[in-house]
Structure formats: structure tokens, C-alpha cells
Design a protein around this motif. Structure first.
Motif, PDB file in Angstrom:
ATOM      1  N   LEU A   1       0.827  -1.216   0.000  1.00  0.00           N
ATOM      2  CA  LEU A   1       0.000   0.000   0.000  1.00  0.00           C
ATOM      3  C   LEU A   1       0.857   1.260   0.000  1.00  0.00           C
ATOM      4  O   LEU A   1       0.457   2.284  -0.542  1.00  0.00           O
ATOM      5  CB  LEU A   1      -1.007  -0.015   1.159  1.00  0.00           C
ATOM      6  CG  LEU A   1      -0.568   0.265   2.603  1.00  0.00           C
ATOM      7  CD1 LEU A   1      -0.520   1.746   2.908  1.00  0.00           C
ATOM      8  CD2 LEU A   1      -1.540  -0.404   3.576  1.00  0.00           C
ATOM      9  N   ARG A   2       2.070   1.161   0.561  1.00  0.00           N
ATOM     10  CA  ARG A   2       2.958   2.328   0.591  1.00  0.00           C
ATOM     11  C   ARG A   2       3.455   2.726  -0.813  1.00  0.00           C
ATOM     12  O   ARG A   2       3.938   3.827  -0.996  1.00  0.00           O
ATOM     13  CB  ARG A   2       4.158   2.081   1.516  1.00  0.00           C
ATOM     14  CG  ARG A   2       3.869   2.369   2.974  1.00  0.00           C
ATOM     15  CD  ARG A   2       3.719   3.860   3.240  1.00  0.00           C
ATOM     16  NE  ARG A   2       3.239   4.138   4.603  1.00  0.00           N
ATOM     17  CZ  ARG A   2       2.020   4.527   4.915  1.00  0.00           C
ATOM     18  NH1 ARG A   2       1.106   4.670   3.977  1.00  0.00           N
ATOM     19  NH2 ARG A   2       1.675   4.791   6.162  1.00  0.00           N
ATOM     20  N   GLU A   3       3.302   1.820  -1.771  1.00  0.00           N
ATOM     21  CA  GLU A   3       3.670   2.175  -3.151  1.00  0.00           C
ATOM     22  C   GLU A   3       2.706   3.224  -3.722  1.00  0.00           C
ATOM     23  O   GLU A   3       3.040   3.959  -4.631  1.00  0.00           O
ATOM     24  CB  GLU A   3       3.649   0.920  -4.052  1.00  0.00           C
ATOM     25  CG  GLU A   3       4.748  -0.083  -3.695  1.00  0.00           C
ATOM     26  CD  GLU A   3       4.535  -1.444  -4.365  1.00  0.00           C
ATOM     27  OE1 GLU A   3       3.692  -1.543  -5.297  1.00  0.00           O
ATOM     28  OE2 GLU A   3       5.208  -2.410  -3.956  1.00  0.00           O
ATOM     29  N   LYS A   4       1.481   3.267  -3.164  1.00  0.00           N
ATOM     30  CA  LYS A   4       0.457   4.169  -3.712  1.00  0.00           C
ATOM     31  C   LYS A   4      -0.123   5.165  -2.721  1.00  0.00           C
ATOM     32  O   LYS A   4      -0.574   6.230  -3.108  1.00  0.00           O
ATOM     33  CB  LYS A   4      -0.719   3.323  -4.248  1.00  0.00           C
ATOM     34  CG  LYS A   4      -0.480   2.741  -5.622  1.00  0.00           C
ATOM     35  CD  LYS A   4      -1.643   1.870  -6.038  1.00  0.00           C
ATOM     36  CE  LYS A   4      -2.843   2.665  -6.531  1.00  0.00           C
ATOM     37  NZ  LYS A   4      -3.864   1.777  -7.137  1.00  0.00           N
ATOM     38  N   TYR A   5      -0.153   4.789  -1.438  1.00  0.00           N
ATOM     39  CA  TYR A   5      -0.901   5.600  -0.466  1.00  0.00           C
ATOM     40  C   TYR A   5       0.002   6.103   0.657  1.00  0.00           C
ATOM     41  O   TYR A   5       0.954   5.417   1.037  1.00  0.00           O
ATOM     42  CB  TYR A   5      -2.036   4.775   0.165  1.00  0.00           C
ATOM     43  CG  TYR A   5      -2.951   4.120  -0.838  1.00  0.00           C
ATOM     44  CD1 TYR A   5      -3.955   4.851  -1.481  1.00  0.00           C
ATOM     45  CD2 TYR A   5      -2.826   2.760  -1.138  1.00  0.00           C
ATOM     46  CE1 TYR A   5      -4.798   4.244  -2.403  1.00  0.00           C
ATOM     47  CE2 TYR A   5      -3.667   2.146  -2.058  1.00  0.00           C
ATOM     48  CZ  TYR A   5      -4.655   2.889  -2.696  1.00  0.00           C
ATOM     49  OH  TYR A   5      -5.485   2.301  -3.599  1.00  0.00           O
ATOM     50  N   ASP A   6      -0.367   7.275   1.208  1.00  0.00           N
ATOM     51  CA  ASP A   6       0.456   7.786   2.310  1.00  0.00           C
ATOM     52  C   ASP A   6      -0.342   7.982   3.606  1.00  0.00           C
ATOM     53  O   ASP A   6       0.130   8.596   4.548  1.00  0.00           O
ATOM     54  CB  ASP A   6       1.134   9.119   1.917  1.00  0.00           C
ATOM     55  CG  ASP A   6       0.136  10.166   1.464  1.00  0.00           C
ATOM     56  OD1 ASP A   6      -1.074   9.975   1.716  1.00  0.00           O
ATOM     57  OD2 ASP A   6       0.556  11.177   0.867  1.00  0.00           O
ATOM     58  N   PHE A   7      -1.586   7.436   3.663  1.00  0.00           N
ATOM     59  CA  PHE A   7      -2.357   7.584   4.914  1.00  0.00           C
ATOM     60  C   PHE A   7      -1.711   6.757   6.037  1.00  0.00           C
ATOM     61  O   PHE A   7      -0.944   5.827   5.777  1.00  0.00           O
ATOM     62  CB  PHE A   7      -3.832   7.186   4.701  1.00  0.00           C
ATOM     63  CG  PHE A   7      -4.040   5.803   4.153  1.00  0.00           C
ATOM     64  CD1 PHE A   7      -3.828   4.680   4.937  1.00  0.00           C
ATOM     65  CD2 PHE A   7      -4.448   5.626   2.837  1.00  0.00           C
ATOM     66  CE1 PHE A   7      -4.029   3.404   4.431  1.00  0.00           C
ATOM     67  CE2 PHE A   7      -4.656   4.354   2.315  1.00  0.00           C
ATOM     68  CZ  PHE A   7      -4.439   3.244   3.120  1.00  0.00           C
ATOM     69  N   PRO A   8      -2.015   7.100   7.307  1.00  0.00           N
ATOM     70  CA  PRO A   8      -1.372   6.398   8.431  1.00  0.00           C
ATOM     71  C   PRO A   8      -1.796   4.932   8.532  1.00  0.00           C
ATOM     72  O   PRO A   8      -2.935   4.581   8.231  1.00  0.00           O
ATOM     73  CB  PRO A   8      -1.845   7.163   9.671  1.00  0.00           C
ATOM     74  CG  PRO A   8      -2.577   8.350   9.199  1.00  0.00           C
ATOM     75  CD  PRO A   8      -2.908   8.168   7.760  1.00  0.00           C
ATOM     76  N   VAL A   9      -0.849   4.109   8.969  1.00  0.00           N
ATOM     77  CA  VAL A   9      -1.103   2.683   9.200  1.00  0.00           C
ATOM     78  C   VAL A   9      -0.716   2.358  10.648  1.00  0.00           C
ATOM     79  O   VAL A   9       0.392   2.652  11.079  1.00  0.00           O
ATOM     80  CB  VAL A   9      -0.266   1.800   8.247  1.00  0.00           C
ATOM     81  CG1 VAL A   9      -0.425   0.318   8.600  1.00  0.00           C
ATOM     82  CG2 VAL A   9      -0.673   2.052   6.795  1.00  0.00           C
ATOM     83  N   ILE A  10      -1.673   1.794  11.385  1.00  0.00           N
ATOM     84  CA  ILE A  10      -1.395   1.332  12.754  1.00  0.00           C
ATOM     85  C   ILE A  10      -1.376  -0.187  12.703  1.00  0.00           C
ATOM     86  O   ILE A  10      -2.344  -0.808  12.258  1.00  0.00           O
ATOM     87  CB  ILE A  10      -2.476   1.813  13.738  1.00  0.00           C
ATOM     88  CG1 ILE A  10      -2.502   3.349  13.789  1.00  0.00           C
ATOM     89  CG2 ILE A  10      -2.224   1.235  15.136  1.00  0.00           C
ATOM     90  CD1 ILE A  10      -3.634   3.934  14.631  1.00  0.00           C
ATOM     91  N   MET A  11      -0.283  -0.790  13.135  1.00  0.00           N
ATOM     92  CA  MET A  11      -0.178  -2.252  13.090  1.00  0.00           C
ATOM     93  C   MET A  11      -0.600  -2.870  14.418  1.00  0.00           C
ATOM     94  O   MET A  11      -0.336  -2.318  15.487  1.00  0.00           O
ATOM     95  CB  MET A  11       1.249  -2.668  12.748  1.00  0.00           C
ATOM     96  CG  MET A  11       1.708  -2.110  11.422  1.00  0.00           C
ATOM     97  SD  MET A  11       2.872  -3.180  10.532  1.00  0.00           S
ATOM     98  CE  MET A  11       1.782  -4.308   9.701  1.00  0.00           C
ATOM     99  N   LEU A  12      -1.265  -4.021  14.321  1.00  0.00           N
ATOM    100  CA  LEU A  12      -1.658  -4.789  15.502  1.00  0.00           C
ATOM    101  C   LEU A  12      -0.825  -6.059  15.524  1.00  0.00           C
ATOM    102  O   LEU A  12      -0.651  -6.701  14.490  1.00  0.00           O
ATOM    103  CB  LEU A  12      -3.130  -5.205  15.426  1.00  0.00           C
ATOM    104  CG  LEU A  12      -4.190  -4.119  15.296  1.00  0.00           C
ATOM    105  CD1 LEU A  12      -5.568  -4.773  15.206  1.00  0.00           C
ATOM    106  CD2 LEU A  12      -4.146  -3.182  16.489  1.00  0.00           C
ATOM    107  N   SER A  13      -0.331  -6.412  16.698  1.00  0.00           N
ATOM    108  CA  SER A  13       0.432  -7.649  16.775  1.00  0.00           C
ATOM    109  C   SER A  13       0.187  -8.333  18.102  1.00  0.00           C
ATOM    110  O   SER A  13       0.087  -7.683  19.135  1.00  0.00           O
ATOM    111  CB  SER A  13       1.922  -7.346  16.627  1.00  0.00           C
ATOM    112  OG  SER A  13       2.671  -8.493  16.958  1.00  0.00           O
ATOM    113  N   ALA A  14       0.083  -9.666  18.061  1.00  0.00           N
ATOM    114  CA  ALA A  14      -0.099 -10.431  19.294  1.00  0.00           C
ATOM    115  C   ALA A  14       1.223 -10.554  20.036  1.00  0.00           C
ATOM    116  O   ALA A  14       1.269 -10.880  21.197  1.00  0.00           O
ATOM    117  CB  ALA A  14      -0.647 -11.808  18.970  1.00  0.00           C
ATOM    118  N   LYS A  15       2.310 -10.286  19.325  1.00  0.00           N
ATOM    119  CA  LYS A  15       3.630 -10.412  19.950  1.00  0.00           C
ATOM    120  C   LYS A  15       4.149  -9.033  20.306  1.00  0.00           C
ATOM    121  O   LYS A  15       3.971  -8.092  19.563  1.00  0.00           O
ATOM    122  CB  LYS A  15       4.623 -11.068  18.981  1.00  0.00           C
ATOM    123  CG  LYS A  15       4.315 -12.520  18.707  1.00  0.00           C
ATOM    124  CD  LYS A  15       5.337 -13.102  17.770  1.00  0.00           C
ATOM    125  CE  LYS A  15       4.989 -12.806  16.317  1.00  0.00           C
ATOM    126  NZ  LYS A  15       5.921 -13.416  15.378  1.00  0.00           N
TER     127      LYS A  15
END
Length: 232
Positions: free
Chosen positions: A69-83
Motif C-alpha cells: 500500500l505504501r507504493e500508492k498511499y500515504d495515509f497512516p497505518v497502525i499495526m496490531l500484533s499479538a507479539k
């Protein structure tokens, strides 16, 4: 104000729907996807302002999806992780995620991150010139024109005295003011007793700090006075 569109990409249906209900209750429009492939398809169809992306998913995981998605979009991304492993975190942030939330998380915690990232993105999009009359310290924002205070995008009600004290400190981040100086500047008279300052500071903290006992913004410098901590 336009409604922000949030995409949640998560293979666990319960988490996905729980987050959707909470975000919708806060006025956001929410789109769902069960994996990275679906997530990218939603982006093609809808205008998305922020994505919440799980790291571990079938078909296409969150790391690969974020790279795509970073190839096309610059909106914020929040990642979720169980670790809570640092390697995941560093990997996620290196490939273009803006923030990271470790499961299990509280809705309030996720909400604070969402509000904070959307606010930053809005500023980035508007290419705002810093305004003289708006003071921003991390998630704390004080607008002198409207006499409004907000933390992570949420409005905070203040008394006129609390507002004046906070504004004085926020206009000079990092600078320590003695209780006497605060009193004299805010009340514009000679300080006889400064006990009231301590009470006001305590009240301000209750309103602007997530954990008033471990403040992020309004710090005491023992034996000297008070300051608003500069935020990176």
C-alpha cells in the motif's frame, strides 16, 4: 467536517467487529477486510484515511500488505500484533507503519492512537504553516483563537485560570516557571501564597494526562517549579 474512513484488516472476526463497533460509536466510517489481499481491494474501491492492520494474517500478512500500500498511499497505518517482540515492531515501522499496538489492547488505547495519527495526517495533508496562536506539544493542542484545549483530538474543558496557567507553560515548552512567577503572570498581582498553583496544576493534570501520577506533559521540577515537557 468530513467523516474519516478507517479500514480494519484483521483475520479474527471478533476483534474486527469489536473495533468496528467502537470506531463507529466515535463517528468514524469503518470498512473491514479479513486479510491483506482483501484490504488492498477495499483501498481500490474506497477512499481510506487510516488503516489498522494485523501483522499475522493468511494469504497476505500485514507487513507485505503495508509494503504494497505504501507504493500508492500515504495515509497512516497502525499495526496490531499479538507479539510484543521488538523485531516485529521494528520491521513494521521500517516498512512504513506509523504506529504499533500490541494485543490485547483496550479500545481507549487504540482510539487515542487513531485520533493522534489522523490529526498528524490532516496537518500533513493541509501543509499547515505553524500558526502563532495554536500551540501543539505532542498530542496536546491549545488554540488561543477559540480558547480550546484538546488532547489526542479530544476536547478538554478547563476553567479560565487553568487555561491561563496551561497556556503560559505551553508557550514556553521546556522552560521552568516558579509558582510565584506563574501566580504573578496569571493573576497579575504579587504572589502572597502560591498554594493555589499546586491545586490548579493537579487539576490540569487530571484533565490532560493519561496517567496524572506519571505525567507526560506537565512536570514538576522539585524545589524550582513547573514546566511543560517538550515532546519529540
Amino acid at each position: 467536517m468530513e467523516t474519516n474512513h478507517i479500514l480494519i484488516v484483521e483475520d479474527d472476526k471478533e476483534i474486527r467487529e469489536g473495533v468496528q463497533i467502537y470506531l463507529q460509536s466515535q463517528g468514524y466510517q469503518v470498512f473491514q477486510a479479513a486479510d491483506g489481499v482483501e484490504g488492498l481491494e477495499v483501498m481500490e474501491r474506497e477512499e481510506i484515511h487510516l488503516a489498522i492492520v494485523d501483522v499475522m494474517m493468511p494469504r497476505m500478512d500485514g507487513i507485505r500488505m503495508t509494503m504494497k500500500l505504501r507504493e500508492k498511499y500515504d495515509f497512516p497505518v497502525i499495526m496490531l500484533s499479538a507479539k510484543s517482540e521488538e523485531v516485529d515492531k521494528i520491521m513494521g515501522l521500517n516498512i512504513g507503519a506509523d504506529d504499533y499496538v500490541t494485543k490485547p489492547f483496550t479500545p481507549m488505547e487504540l482510539m487515542a492512537r487513531v485520533n493522534s495519527q489522523l490529526r498528524r495526517y490532516r496537518r500533513f495533508m493541509e501543509k499547515l504553516e505553524p500558526k502563532e496562536n495554536v500551540h501543539v506539544i505532542g498530542g496536546l493542542e491549545i488554540n488561543e483563537d477559540t480558547v480550546e484545549v484538546s488532547v489526542d483530538g479530544n476536547p478538554v474543558k478547563m476553567t479560565p485560570i487553568e487555561y491561563k496557567i496551561l497556556l503560559l507553560l505551553a508557550k514556553n515548552p521546556g522552560r521552568v516557571f516558579s509558582a510565584e512567577e506563574i501566580y504573578e503572570r496569571v493573576w497579575q498581582e504579587k504572589a502572597i501564597s502560591t498554594d493555589t498553583i499546586m491545586v490548579h496544576v493537579r487539576n490540569i493534570r487530571e484533565k490532560i494526562e493519561v496517567d496524572p501520577k506519571n505525567p507526560k506533559y506537565l512536570k514538576v521540577v522539585w524545589g524550582v517549579g513547573y514546566k511543560i515537557e517538550k515532546q519529540s
